[in-house]
Structure formats: C-alpha cells, structure tokens
Design a protein around this motif. Structure first.
Motif, short mmCIF file in Angstrom:
data_model
loop_
_atom_site.label_atom_id
_atom_site.label_comp_id
_atom_site.label_asym_id
_atom_site.label_seq_id
_atom_site.Cartn_x
_atom_site.Cartn_y
_atom_site.Cartn_z
N ARG A 331 0.87 -1.16 0.12
CA ARG A 331 0.04 0.04 0.13
C ARG A 331 0.85 1.22 0.03
O ARG A 331 0.51 2.33 -0.40
CB ARG A 331 -0.90 -0.07 1.24
N THR A 332 2.02 1.23 0.60
CA THR A 332 2.82 2.48 0.71
C THR A 332 3.39 2.73 -0.58
O THR A 332 3.89 3.78 -0.67
CB THR A 332 4.05 2.26 1.95
N ASP A 333 3.34 1.73 -1.53
CA ASP A 333 3.94 2.17 -2.61
C ASP A 333 2.92 2.93 -3.55
O ASP A 333 3.52 3.63 -4.81
CB ASP A 333 4.49 0.99 -3.41
N GLU A 334 1.98 2.95 -3.14
CA GLU A 334 0.81 3.44 -4.12
C GLU A 334 1.08 5.06 -3.98
O GLU A 334 0.73 5.84 -5.16
CB GLU A 334 -0.58 3.54 -3.31
N ASP A 335 1.93 5.63 -3.15
CA ASP A 335 1.98 7.27 -3.23
C ASP A 335 3.12 7.36 -4.35
O ASP A 335 3.03 8.45 -5.09
CB ASP A 335 2.61 7.62 -2.01
N ALA A 336 3.83 6.44 -4.57
CA ALA A 336 4.96 6.35 -5.62
C ALA A 336 4.15 6.25 -6.97
O ALA A 336 4.56 6.78 -7.83
CB ALA A 336 6.00 5.43 -5.67
N PHE A 337 3.29 5.22 -7.11
CA PHE A 337 2.42 5.22 -8.20
C PHE A 337 1.71 6.40 -8.80
O PHE A 337 1.69 6.83 -9.83
CB PHE A 337 1.76 4.06 -8.11
N LYS A 338 1.43 7.13 -7.47
CA LYS A 338 0.51 8.16 -7.91
C LYS A 338 1.38 9.55 -8.58
O LYS A 338 1.04 10.04 -9.41
CB LYS A 338 -0.11 8.88 -6.51
N VAL A 339 2.61 9.45 -7.91
CA VAL A 339 3.39 10.57 -8.35
C VAL A 339 3.91 10.37 -9.86
O VAL A 339 3.85 11.04 -10.74
CB VAL A 339 4.79 10.59 -7.67
N LEU A 340 4.14 8.97 -10.45
CA LEU A 340 4.45 8.79 -11.70
C LEU A 340 3.34 8.70 -12.44
O LEU A 340 3.32 9.11 -13.84
CB LEU A 340 5.09 7.26 -11.68
N GLY A 348 4.45 3.09 -12.93
CA GLY A 348 4.41 2.38 -11.66
C GLY A 348 3.97 0.67 -12.15
O GLY A 348 3.18 0.52 -12.97
N ILE A 349 4.79 -0.13 -11.49
CA ILE A 349 4.46 -1.72 -11.73
C ILE A 349 3.86 -2.18 -10.41
O ILE A 349 4.88 -2.29 -9.57
CB ILE A 349 5.74 -2.38 -12.18
N LEU A 350 2.83 -2.97 -10.12
CA LEU A 350 2.45 -3.42 -9.13
C LEU A 350 2.81 -4.94 -8.84
O LEU A 350 2.61 -5.60 -9.97
CB LEU A 350 0.93 -3.16 -8.93
N VAL A 351 3.62 -5.25 -7.83
CA VAL A 351 3.64 -6.63 -7.86
C VAL A 351 2.74 -7.40 -6.92
O VAL A 351 2.64 -7.04 -5.80
CB VAL A 351 5.26 -6.86 -7.00
N SER A 352 1.77 -8.28 -7.62
CA SER A 352 0.58 -8.97 -6.91
C SER A 352 0.10 -10.10 -7.64
O SER A 352 -0.04 -10.07 -8.86
CB SER A 352 -0.48 -7.86 -6.96
N ALA A 355 -6.01 -9.80 -7.71
CA ALA A 355 -6.40 -8.69 -8.24
C ALA A 355 -6.93 -7.63 -7.17
O ALA A 355 -7.47 -7.77 -6.15
CB ALA A 355 -7.78 -8.81 -9.04
N LYS A 356 -6.41 -6.40 -7.25
CA LYS A 356 -6.76 -5.24 -6.46
C LYS A 356 -6.39 -4.06 -7.24
O LYS A 356 -5.44 -3.76 -8.01
CB LYS A 356 -5.88 -5.36 -5.13
N GLU A 357 -7.07 -2.97 -6.57
CA GLU A 357 -7.31 -1.65 -7.20
C GLU A 357 -5.68 -0.96 -6.86
O GLU A 357 -5.19 -1.17 -5.91
CB GLU A 357 -8.09 -0.59 -6.71
N SER A 358 -5.30 -0.24 -8.00
CA SER A 358 -3.78 0.25 -7.73
C SER A 358 -3.80 1.59 -8.75
O SER A 358 -4.47 1.80 -9.42
CB SER A 358 -2.75 -0.57 -8.09
N ASN A 359 -2.90 2.28 -8.36
CA ASN A 359 -2.54 3.55 -9.23
C ASN A 359 -1.30 3.19 -10.30
O ASN A 359 -0.91 3.96 -10.89
CB ASN A 359 -2.08 4.85 -8.35
N ALA A 360 -0.97 1.95 -10.38
CA ALA A 360 0.23 1.40 -11.13
C ALA A 360 -0.41 1.42 -12.56
O ALA A 360 -1.84 1.32 -12.78
CB ALA A 360 0.73 0.02 -10.53
N PHE A 361 0.28 1.22 -13.63
CA PHE A 361 0.05 1.13 -14.90
C PHE A 361 0.26 -0.49 -15.23
O PHE A 361 -0.57 -0.87 -16.08
CB PHE A 361 0.84 1.86 -15.92
N TYR A 362 1.12 -1.17 -14.76
CA TYR A 362 1.69 -2.47 -15.09
C TYR A 362 1.51 -3.27 -14.06
O TYR A 362 1.42 -2.68 -12.88
CB TYR A 362 2.68 -2.73 -15.73
N SER A 363 1.80 -4.87 -14.17
CA SER A 363 1.92 -5.51 -12.97
C SER A 363 2.78 -6.76 -13.19
O SER A 363 3.33 -6.90 -14.36
CB SER A 363 0.52 -6.49 -12.86
#
Length: 387
Positions: A331-340, A348-352, A355-363
């Motif tokens: 969750r704390t990485d979402e602040d970085a995803f928002k900036v990008l 932003g690339i979410l490692v998961s 399925a979950k909502e995120s501000n990342a573009f890729y996974s």
C-alpha cells in the motif's frame, strides 16, 4: 477526534473509474517542477468531538488488518445449490480479467522499451515482496543470489534506488550492493548523490562521505522524532510481549508491529495494545501494510516524495527525457505510483498475484517475474548500445 487518538492513515480508496487509455499510448508530458519541501512538514490535525465508541474503532482496525491478509477462499453455489469453493481456474479468470487494466510488464515489455527509447531510465524498487518473498520471520527476508545479481546488473545501466519501509541500514544489509541508492523508513532516511538542488539549504540534509568515499547527502526529514520512535518501540515491545507470534521491529523512523504469525482471534488484542500505546503520542500515526501495523511520524512525506527527491538528487528532475519506473507490492508504494501517474511521468508496476485496485500502470505476479523484468531491461539496454 481527540488529539490523543492516533491517526489511522491508510490511503483513501482508489477511484474505480481509472484511466482506460494506457500510459504507453499517451504522450510523455512531465508536470512543471514543484518545490519538494513545504515550509513545514507537520500535517495539521483537525479537532473533532470525542465520544466514538471503542468497539467501532476496533472494528475499523480489524477490517484493515484483515484486508492485508490473503484473500478468503472464493465460494459459490453449485448446481445442487451447495456452497462450494471455486476452482482455481475461476480465480485465474478473475486475475486475467484484472490484468486487462494492469497488463503484465513482461508481455508489454516491447511497448515499454519502445516508449523508453531515447530516454534516461531511473529505477526504483521496493524490497519486501518485490525483491524478496514475504516470509513469516521478517528477519529472514533474504533475496536470492540470482535476484542480487539481476539488481546489480540493472544498476550498471540505470540509476537504481531501493525505497523500503525497513531501516536504511537493515535493507542495505539484506541487499549488500554499493551500486544502489537506499531510502529507508518509507523514504524518511535517504542517502543520495550530490547532484540536484533538493537538499540546498534544507536543515534536514547533511553532506557527508559514504562508505565508498564518495560525497553524498543524508536526508532525514523526521530526525526530530528519533527519541519518540525509540520510546514507542520500547513500549510496544513490552505491550505485545505476551501475544504469541507478535514481533515489533524498529525501522529507525517508524515502528512495525508484525502480526503475520499471530492467531487471527488475537488480532483485536494486537490492535488494541498498539492503540493504547499511541494514545499518548498525537504526533504519530498508524497505517496498515501486509499483516503489519506501522507507526510513523505525522509529516508530509512518503515514498512518492522520496522518488521526487531522489530524481532531483540524481539530476533527473524537470526533464522530458527521463522515464522513472517504480516496482512495488505494498500500500505504501501507491504514493510513488501516484507521483508517476500524475502527468504520465513514468511507470508504476504493481507486484501482486491477486486482483486489487492500484495507481500502477503495469503488473508483475511475484519476485520471480520482477527478476525477469530486470533482466529484460539489461538485455534491452545492451542491445540498444550495439545499434
């Protein structure tokens, strides 16, 4: 809210109506450079009327604590109207449907590399759950030698930083690579190069010489909280020592209370004990990670601001030929995803694996896919150099 009540500071729910157009199809248009440092770091806390029921507050903690645990089994009624667990194939369908909005950075690598042509890449990585697996004992979260080699190779080609909730010294012990830049305590403890202007005249920045004899900048925006954090750490250790499986970790500018190994029936007790300690510390806030409660100072600083600071320190801010990439799972990485995401400034690339909502573009699904992605970056850069 009484000022003696700790602030529950989980990120707000992400708007479901996220962009349907992928960033790779949008023009690269960085936002105008903002001043990174506000006149004061401390956030204002509005006063509210007291009188909230304690069990309501506790229920809120439990909801947040459960949300950071693995998802429950998928259940549905079969043809005989019997409740049964969904087959793994059904879960896979849900995950693949989710990936339509968060496509794999591996299968999309050609699109990423095409957009990166002619740009200077900067790579930012979380540690736990990204470079190392999530393990029961946080002191045993070692990265593999293959992963260490992949990170070392990618750092030869691109400026690379690790931004972790761990203390900076601890994450350095885990990684052990001098080629990287390190930011610990969710970006509240940064060792960076002397290139940009972010540190000029700021009282929390100190110029020094690093372990390799190079001039560096140490930035610690929450330095005044150190005595308080140490005091809270001691109190939390004493308060939770009788809860089987609970561990408390001092990450210098934040304290982590891990309940991964605690029986779920005792989670309420963990949350209550933490809350009871924090009642006396109105300048600290409580947030939730993956089966961890985190106590942090109430300052206007997070992993997103750490990314901005490091880009400036690396001399890569306010430039339209820079492409930052941030890889993280928490969750704390979402602040970085928002900036990008803001202004399509990077990926932003979410490692998961769920399925979950995120501000990342890729996974990416797990650390093994992260390693493949890092190796792909190295191969792409090496081949580009030969062209």
């Amino acid at each position: 809210m009484d000022l003696k009540t700790p602030v529950i500071a989980d990120p707000a729910p992400i708007n479901k109506s996220r962009l349907s157009i992928h960033s790779g199809l949008l023009p690269y248009s960085p936002q105008p450079q903002r001043a990174i440092f506000a006149p004061g770091f401390l956030l204002s806390i509005p006063r509210k009327k007291t009188g909230f029921l304690e069990d309501v507050r506790t229920a809120s903690w439990l909801d947040s604590m459960r949300s950071s645990s693995p998802p429950p089994k998928k259940l549905a009624f079969n043809a005989n109207s019997e409740l049964c667990e969904l087959e793994s194939s059904d879960v896979d369908v849900a995950y693949h449907t989710w990936m339509l909005n968060y496509p794999s950075a591996l299968t999309s690598f050609e699109q990423i590399s095409q957009f990166a042509n002619g740009k200077r890449l900067a790579l930012f990585l979380d540690y736990d759950g990204t470079l190392s697996p999530i393990v029961d004992n946080p002191d045993m979260a070692f990265m593999s030698e293959d992963m260490r080699s992949a990170v070392k190779d990618v750092a030869k080609h691109f400026p690379t930083a690790i931004i972790s909730g761990r203390s900076r010294d601890k994450v350095y012990e885990f990684v052990g690579l001098t080629e990287l830049y390190y930011a610990g305590s969710h970006g509240m403890d940064i060792m960076s190069p002397v290139k940009g202007s972010a540190f000029n005249g700021h009282p929390n920045c100190i110029k020094l010489t690093d372990k390799q004899g190079k001039e560096a900048v140490l930035f610690q925006p929450a330095s005044e909280f150190l005595p308080m954090i140490d005091e809270v750490f001691t109190s939390l250790v004493e308060s939770t020592e009788d809860i089987k499986g609970a561990t408390v970790e001092n990450n210098k500018f934040c304290v982590s209370v891990h309940y991964r190994n605690v029986d779920e029936k005792d989670w309420r007790t963990v949350g209550q004990r933490v809350h009871d300690v924090l009642k006396e510390y109105p300048r600290l806030r409580l947030s939730h990670g993956r089966k961890v409660l985190e106590v942090r100072p109430i300052i206007d600083w997070n992993k997103g601001k750490a990314v901005e600071f490091l880009l400036d320190s690396l001399g890569l801010s306010d430039s339209d030929d820079v492409l930052p990439i941030y890889v993280g799972d928490d969750r704390t990485d979402e602040d970085a995803f928002k900036v990008l995401r803001k202004g399509n400034n990077g990926y932003g690339i979410l490692v998961s694996s769920v399925a979950k909502e995120s501000n990342a573009f890729y996974s990416l699904k797990d650390p093994s896919e992260v390693m493949k992605f890092l190796k792909a970056l190295v191969a792409w850069k090496s081949s580009s150099a030969l062209d």
